[in-house]
Design a protein around this motif. Structure first.
Motif, short mmCIF file in Angstrom:
data_model
loop_
_atom_site.label_atom_id
_atom_site.label_comp_id
_atom_site.label_asym_id
_atom_site.label_seq_id
_atom_site.Cartn_x
_atom_site.Cartn_y
_atom_site.Cartn_z
N ASN A 1 -1.61 5.32 2.28
CA ASN A 1 -2.99 5.20 2.75
C ASN A 1 -3.99 5.34 1.61
N ASP A 2 -3.75 4.60 0.53
CA ASP A 2 -4.62 4.57 -0.66
C ASP A 2 -4.61 5.87 -1.46
N THR A 3 -3.76 6.81 -1.11
CA THR A 3 -3.66 8.06 -1.85
C THR A 3 -2.39 8.06 -2.68
N ARG B 1 -2.86 6.18 -12.63
CA ARG B 1 -3.03 7.40 -11.83
C ARG B 1 -1.67 7.91 -11.33
N GLU C 1 0.61 9.66 -4.42
CA GLU C 1 1.42 10.86 -4.24
C GLU C 1 2.57 10.84 -5.23
N ALA D 1 -0.18 15.53 -4.11
CA ALA D 1 -1.27 14.58 -4.33
C ALA D 1 -2.14 15.15 -5.44
N ARG E 1 0.81 -1.20 0.00
CA ARG E 1 0.00 0.00 0.00
C ARG E 1 0.84 1.25 0.00
N VAL F 1 2.21 5.39 -3.09
CA VAL F 1 0.86 5.38 -2.55
C VAL F 1 0.96 5.37 -1.03
N ARG G 1 -4.49 2.02 -10.94
CA ARG G 1 -3.67 2.73 -9.97
C ARG G 1 -2.33 3.09 -10.57
#
Length: 294
Positions: free
Chosen positions: A181-183, A150, A185, A207, A9, A179, A147
């Motif tokens: 915490n699922d964000t 992105r 960057e 982000a 993650r 990534v 992902r």
């Protein structure tokens, strides 16, 4: 970099287009070690700390260090995949996809490969991936290509945003997607402009905003400082940040530690040294030892 580097993650060390690689990313030194063994989970700050530092400090340090581990892994992994591509692992180098991909699977397996992506950065094509933990066997399980796209798009947008300013200042850099915490960057990591040097501070994190445009998370460009790297011996990195060291400083610490140096990062709040030990949460074989500064 040892098993401490990152987690599924926290390590979307995903594709950078050829243009991004040429504009922003330098190859890691030939002496860089191969990608590390898996680290199953991200560090979790202790509820109490025997070293006398607050849980807030430990939480912030754990998050910054998770980013640093992910970025350091990317630096190693991208260099490894580039060499594999040049050597024909993904087909003839002249025709193989040019974007490079690095990630850890859900069970912590390090994988890397190459791919193409459309101009809108939505569709991944010709993704070819191998395991990086042994004989480079082909990896065929499903991967999160949405992902990946992105992360690649954010890295491209950040590179376009910062290239004019950093080029004008003659400050080399790499844009690294991760990534947290699922964000997704993307971090602009400063690189030295001279041999046998290193840069403290200077990093910038982004982000993606609601409209997809990069939004600043941390900006330490004003602290960019290039210093001479001692040829041998222990290395102390004095961070410009008051409490928890800059991500760039932790990256340098981890990279140099894996080159068999004793490394300490110092801020006005604490000194933090990488020492041998087992982190039961991450499986890392090195841990940070913190000492409050009086």
């Amino acid at each position: 970099m040892g098993s401490h580097i990152t987690t599924p993650r926290l390590a979307l060390l995903s594709g950078i287009t050829a243009a991004t690689l040429l504009a922003a990313c330098a190859k890691a030194p030939a002496s860089a070690p191969p990608p590390p063994a898996p680290a199953p989970e991200a560090p979790v700050a202790p509820a109490t700390a025997a070293d006398g530092l607050s849980p807030v400090f430990h939480e912030a340090f754990a998050k910054a260090d998770a980013r640093a581990r992910a970025i350091t892994y990317w630096m190693q992994c991208v260099a490894t995949v580039a060499r594999l591509r040049a050597g024909g692992t993904f087909g003839a180098a002249a025709s193989a996809p040019k974007a490079l991909y690095c990630e850890r699977t859900s069970d912590g397996l390090p994988v890397g490969g190459v791919y193409d992506i459309d101009s809108s950065y939505r569709t991944v094509r010709r993704l070819s991936v191998v395991r990086l933990d042994g004989a480079r066997a082909k990896y065929t399980d499903a991967l999160d290509t949405a992902r990946l796209a992105r992360g690649a798009k954010l890295a491209r947008e950040v590179s376009k945003l910062v290239t004019p300013v950093w080029t004008r200042k003659a400050h080399p850099f790499s844009v690294v997607p991760i990534v947290v915490n699922d964000t997704v960057e993307a971090w602009v990591m400063p690189r030295p402009s001279k041999a046998r040097s290193f840069v403290t501070g200077g990093d910038v994190g982004y982000a993606a905003g609601a409209d997809g445009a990069p939004v600043v998370l941390e900006d330490r460009t004003a602290t960019w400082t290039q210093l001479t790297l001692p040829a041998t011996g222990a290395l102390t990195i004095y961070s410009s940040v008051k409490d928890v060291a800059a991500v760039a400083d932790l990256v340098t610490a981890r990279y140099q530690h894996d080159l068999a140096r004793e490394v300490t990062v110092s801020t006005p709040a604490a000194t933090s040294t990488l020492v041998a030990g087992l982190d039961s949460t991450t499986g890392a074989r090195v841990v940070w030892k913190h000492t409050p500064r009086k």
